[in-house]
Design an enzyme around this catalytic site. Sequence first.
Site, PDB file in Angstrom:
ATOM      1  N   HIS A   1       4.116   1.351   2.202  1.00  0.00           N
ATOM      2  CA  HIS A   1       5.255   0.603   1.664  1.00  0.00           C
ATOM      3  C   HIS A   1       5.837   1.344   0.469  1.00  0.00           C
ATOM      4  O   HIS A   1       7.052   1.399   0.281  1.00  0.00           O
ATOM      5  CB  HIS A   1       4.823  -0.801   1.204  1.00  0.00           C
ATOM      6  CG  HIS A   1       4.082  -1.586   2.244  1.00  0.00           C
ATOM      7  ND1 HIS A   1       2.796  -2.035   2.055  1.00  0.00           N
ATOM      8  CD2 HIS A   1       4.441  -1.991   3.482  1.00  0.00           C
ATOM      9  CE1 HIS A   1       2.405  -2.703   3.134  1.00  0.00           C
ATOM     10  NE2 HIS A   1       3.382  -2.679   4.013  1.00  0.00           N
TER      11      HIS A   1
ATOM     12  N   LYS B   1      -5.161   6.070  10.900  1.00  0.00           N
ATOM     13  CA  LYS B   1      -4.213   5.079  10.458  1.00  0.00           C
ATOM     14  C   LYS B   1      -4.853   4.320   9.301  1.00  0.00           C
ATOM     15  O   LYS B   1      -6.055   4.049   9.344  1.00  0.00           O
ATOM     16  CB  LYS B   1      -3.949   4.123  11.627  1.00  0.00           C
ATOM     17  CG  LYS B   1      -2.557   3.617  11.671  1.00  0.00           C
ATOM     18  CD  LYS B   1      -2.311   2.838  12.937  1.00  0.00           C
ATOM     19  CE  LYS B   1      -1.140   1.909  12.667  1.00  0.00           C
ATOM     20  NZ  LYS B   1      -0.665   1.202  13.809  1.00  0.00           N
TER      21      LYS B   1
ATOM     22  N   CYS C   1       1.886  -9.137  17.442  1.00  0.00           N
ATOM     23  CA  CYS C   1       3.251  -8.603  17.327  1.00  0.00           C
ATOM     24  C   CYS C   1       4.285  -9.717  17.276  1.00  0.00           C
ATOM     25  O   CYS C   1       5.453  -9.473  16.990  1.00  0.00           O
ATOM     26  CB  CYS C   1       3.610  -7.718  18.511  1.00  0.00           C
ATOM     27  SG  CYS C   1       2.513  -6.334  18.728  1.00  0.00           S
TER      28      CYS C   1
ATOM     29  N   HIS D   1      -2.117  -3.613  19.038  1.00  0.00           N
ATOM     30  CA  HIS D   1      -3.286  -4.419  18.669  1.00  0.00           C
ATOM     31  C   HIS D   1      -4.483  -4.247  19.596  1.00  0.00           C
ATOM     32  O   HIS D   1      -5.540  -4.815  19.348  1.00  0.00           O
ATOM     33  CB  HIS D   1      -2.881  -5.900  18.557  1.00  0.00           C
ATOM     34  CG  HIS D   1      -1.907  -6.134  17.447  1.00  0.00           C
ATOM     35  ND1 HIS D   1      -0.547  -6.045  17.623  1.00  0.00           N
ATOM     36  CD2 HIS D   1      -2.114  -6.389  16.143  1.00  0.00           C
ATOM     37  CE1 HIS D   1       0.052  -6.259  16.465  1.00  0.00           C
ATOM     38  NE2 HIS D   1      -0.865  -6.466  15.556  1.00  0.00           N
TER      39      HIS D   1
ATOM     40  N   CYS E   1      -1.795  -4.626  24.482  1.00  0.00           N
ATOM     41  CA  CYS E   1      -0.740  -4.345  23.509  1.00  0.00           C
ATOM     42  C   CYS E   1      -1.068  -3.008  22.839  1.00  0.00           C
ATOM     43  O   CYS E   1      -2.180  -2.823  22.342  1.00  0.00           O
ATOM     44  CB  CYS E   1      -0.698  -5.459  22.469  1.00  0.00           C
ATOM     45  SG  CYS E   1       0.001  -4.917  20.906  1.00  0.00           S
TER      46      CYS E   1
ATOM     47  N   LYS F   1      -7.452  -1.898   6.929  1.00  0.00           N
ATOM     48  CA  LYS F   1      -8.427  -2.619   6.118  1.00  0.00           C
ATOM     49  C   LYS F   1      -9.822  -2.419   6.675  1.00  0.00           C
ATOM     50  O   LYS F   1     -10.788  -2.250   5.931  1.00  0.00           O
ATOM     51  CB  LYS F   1      -8.095  -4.113   6.152  1.00  0.00           C
ATOM     52  CG  LYS F   1      -7.349  -4.593   4.951  1.00  0.00           C
ATOM     53  CD  LYS F   1      -7.494  -6.105   4.911  1.00  0.00           C
ATOM     54  CE  LYS F   1      -6.350  -6.745   4.161  1.00  0.00           C
ATOM     55  NZ  LYS F   1      -6.163  -8.132   4.522  1.00  0.00           N
TER      56      LYS F   1
ATOM     57  N   CYS G   1       2.006 -11.220  22.776  1.00  0.00           N
ATOM     58  CA  CYS G   1       0.994 -10.725  21.837  1.00  0.00           C
ATOM     59  C   CYS G   1       1.183 -11.455  20.512  1.00  0.00           C
ATOM     60  O   CYS G   1       2.252 -11.354  19.897  1.00  0.00           O
ATOM     61  CB  CYS G   1       1.115  -9.218  21.638  1.00  0.00           C
ATOM     62  SG  CYS G   1       0.047  -8.644  20.293  1.00  0.00           S
TER      63      CYS G   1
ATOM     64  N   HIS H   1       0.837  -1.202   0.000  1.00  0.00           N
ATOM     65  CA  HIS H   1       0.000   0.000   0.000  1.00  0.00           C
ATOM     66  C   HIS H   1       0.874   1.255   0.000  1.00  0.00           C
ATOM     67  O   HIS H   1       2.107   1.177  -0.099  1.00  0.00           O
ATOM     68  CB  HIS H   1      -1.008  -0.030   1.154  1.00  0.00           C
ATOM     69  CG  HIS H   1      -0.387  -0.092   2.526  1.00  0.00           C
ATOM     70  ND1 HIS H   1       0.534   0.822   2.976  1.00  0.00           N
ATOM     71  CD2 HIS H   1      -0.578  -0.957   3.549  1.00  0.00           C
ATOM     72  CE1 HIS H   1       0.888   0.532   4.212  1.00  0.00           C
ATOM     73  NE2 HIS H   1       0.238  -0.560   4.586  1.00  0.00           N
TER      74      HIS H   1
HETATM   75  N1  MSP Z   1       8.575  -7.242   8.335  1.00  0.00           N
HETATM   76  C1  MSP Z   1       8.752  -6.116   9.168  1.00  0.00           C
HETATM   77  C2  MSP Z   1      10.053  -5.426   8.845  1.00  0.00           C
HETATM   78  C3  MSP Z   1      11.275  -6.259   8.988  1.00  0.00           C
HETATM   79  S1  MSP Z   1      12.699  -5.413   8.522  1.00  0.00           S
HETATM   80  C4  MSP Z   1      13.957  -6.402   8.947  1.00  0.00           C
HETATM   81  C5  MSP Z   1       7.617  -5.133   8.939  1.00  0.00           C
HETATM   82  N2  MSP Z   1       6.931  -5.260   7.801  1.00  0.00           N
HETATM   83  S2  MSP Z   1       5.693  -4.314   7.364  1.00  0.00           S
HETATM   84  O1  MSP Z   1       5.156  -4.905   6.166  1.00  0.00           O
HETATM   85  O2  MSP Z   1       4.798  -4.145   8.449  1.00  0.00           O
HETATM   86  O3  MSP Z   1       6.297  -2.975   6.949  1.00  0.00           O
HETATM   87  C6  MSP Z   1       6.479  -1.917   7.848  1.00  0.00           C
HETATM   88  C7  MSP Z   1       7.062  -0.760   7.086  1.00  0.00           C
HETATM   89  O4  MSP Z   1       6.204  -0.403   5.985  1.00  0.00           O
HETATM   90  C8  MSP Z   1       7.195   0.529   7.870  1.00  0.00           C
HETATM   91  O5  MSP Z   1       8.326   0.566   8.693  1.00  0.00           O
HETATM   92  C9  MSP Z   1       7.256   1.511   6.737  1.00  0.00           C
HETATM   93  O6  MSP Z   1       8.469   1.447   6.096  1.00  0.00           O
HETATM   94  C10 MSP Z   1       6.172   0.991   5.809  1.00  0.00           C
HETATM   95  N3  MSP Z   1       4.863   1.481   6.204  1.00  0.00           N
HETATM   96  C11 MSP Z   1       3.771   0.728   6.477  1.00  0.00           C
HETATM   97  N4  MSP Z   1       2.721   1.558   6.738  1.00  0.00           N
HETATM   98  C12 MSP Z   1       3.120   2.849   6.654  1.00  0.00           C
HETATM   99  C13 MSP Z   1       2.457   4.083   6.720  1.00  0.00           C
HETATM  100  N5  MSP Z   1       1.177   4.192   6.978  1.00  0.00           N
HETATM  101  N6  MSP Z   1       3.174   5.185   6.474  1.00  0.00           N
HETATM  102  C14 MSP Z   1       4.500   5.141   6.147  1.00  0.00           C
HETATM  103  N7  MSP Z   1       5.138   3.980   6.059  1.00  0.00           N
HETATM  104  C15 MSP Z   1       4.539   2.820   6.453  1.00  0.00           C
HETATM  105  O7  MSP Z   1       7.411  -4.294   9.787  1.00  0.00           O
END
Ligand code: MSP
Length: 644
Positions: free
Chosen positions: A22, A296, A130, A147, A144, A299, A127, A19
């Site tokens: 990412h 935030k 997490c 969550h 948590c 879904k 949790c 999304h």
């Molecule tokens: N798998 C772990 C990361 C492991 S790294 C060794 C993880 N994955 S995640 O799919 O949840 O991705 C989190 C990351 O996605 C955030 O740190 C950020 O880079 C990005 N984002 C997810 N949602 C976001 C927003 N709403 N806004 C900005 N970035 C965000 O955590």
Amino acid sequence: MAPPFYITTPIYYVNAKPHLGHAYTTIVADAIRRFHQMRGAETFFLTGTDEHGDKIERAARKENLEPKAYADCISELFRELWPKLNAGFDKFIRTTDPDHIRVVQHILQKIYENGDIYFSEYEGLYCYGCERFYTERELVDGKCPDHQVAPDTIREANYFFRMSRYQQWLIDHIQENADFIRPERYRNEVLSFLKDPLDDLCISRPKKRLQWGISLPFDDQYVTYVWFDALLNYVSALAYPDGERYRTFWPHAQHIVAKDILKPHGIYWPTMLRAAGIPVYRHLNVHGYWNVDESKMSKSIGNVVDPLKLVGVYGLDAFRFFLLRDMAFGLDSNFSEVALVQRINSDLANDLGNLFSRTLTMIHKYRGGTIPAAKAGAERDFDLHLSEAARELVAEYDEAMETFGFHRALAAVWQFINRMNKVIDVSAPWVLAKDPAKKDHLDAVLYHLAEGLRIVSGLLYPVMPETSSTMQRHLGMDPEKPYYLLERLRAWGELTAGTLLPETVSLFPRVDPKSIRTAASESARPTPSPQESKEKGLEEIEIPDFQKIELRTGTVIRAEKVPKADRLLKLEVDIGEVRTVVAGIAQQYRPEDLIGKQVIIVANLKPAKIMGIESRGMLLAAAGKQVEALATLDREVPPGLRLR
Ligand code: MSP
């Protein structure tokens, strides 16, 4: 030669589709990598997917798939998306890759043999969301914080990483290396966390509870805790310990993450590296969160923004520009299509697009499409002063980009763009063209505008690579040469007079704000039309009523955050006299970006006490549910002028 540069994104969980959040992180990684290419560095850009653990196992079961088959599908969605966003990674790692698994086991064994992994019975609050144990003090109202569910009490024997042993070393390292974690607010957050004693980290899960993970090399009844596995991707991707890439790039490693995963990256990871005898990374760059409609993305709310849909409607470069221009790296930002369209129309179509097409059209119209030569000294003679401004711009840009200040770097580029627009307005080439005696003047204006656009095209390379190369093609430059190298942008006068330019193009068409059709989510709507306002029964006022409101121009001379108030800034504004004004703009503006900014103040409001501070005046801003932009004037005027 610039030192090599290694940049990573988090590896994303495969339990959800990619999304906006990412996409932002990955585009940031791509942009910063391109910036280091501008410095002439050899670069390596890593991204990938995080595929082990309960979370993924449960998501797969829900789809009636084996975890690996499920991970294959979602991982592919990420891998396919990045090229569509022009984010050209060098390697896409998956934690299910055999090479990664080998490195994880190798490092676990090494740390185990060094005595930093021990076996112990443990009862803790776990949790499932997490996938980790919580301490009492980390919970909020017994739940948590992520969550909002009470964790389960679990008793089990597990392996622990002696993280506590490295606490003092980590504190010293962060203190000695001021920019190890940046921006500073996140460094402070980690330091403040480290004020309390650090617990050891549980790094295993018994196979009777979870199978989907990497087996511990010293006990096959256990799998590795998913974070211990995932973090190691940053070195396994470089073929640690013997790989050539590891030797070249690891000493220059920089990570990008959002604030949600600060703790694993700011605490677990450096202590793990230390225990494994691997030098720590250079910088952890932490950004804020994109919210949609102040909430935030989730879904359940149904406000998850699909990056590809936006790109389909508004274009890739506009999307990338918006993300990097609107978010101050480190702070949260609110996403809305209205704001995106405003940026496209004002910054891209109006400021940049017009400058580009006006300049090229004039070169075609007055000089047959050939870049004219400017006489020596012409800049001074005709009061153009663009080369000096460009030199300052490149220096400011370089400094801002180095520290992930994309929005500052872009703001500086736009100041220069608008300076060029002013050169056109002031010199009025259409008047010069009528007077043969003004030939040198017109030549100088056209040459300097084209040269200024060459600099702009180079500076836009990290953020808008397609626009950047379209611009340079239309400026008649050799596409084979890396036109974006900073050393070439520091020099003035590279465009060759006599070059015949191709036809002009329109870089960015305007978007009709009425056409916003909520491409990706139900986000903020445009301001209602006058007709709609009437229907909604807006109250009409007489001119004398309006005149009661005293609006004055002001210049911000000081700005600081209001402690314990996330949204508030305390400003000192010169409106002929200095006024203290408390404004709810801390989520959108950083104090340092406001100093010197011209604003509009409602000067005759009754004073109000906000968080104990007397606020004498109100800042005008465009706002829906939240502030989108501060009202300002189209040119600088003295402070204290009345608006009528
Ligand atoms: N798998 C772990 C990361 C492991 S790294 C060794 C993880 N994955 S995640 O799919 O949840 O991705 C989190 C990351 O996605 C955030 O740190 C950020 O880079 C990005 N984002 C997810 N949602 C976001 C927003 N709403 N806004 C900005 N970035 C965000 O955590």
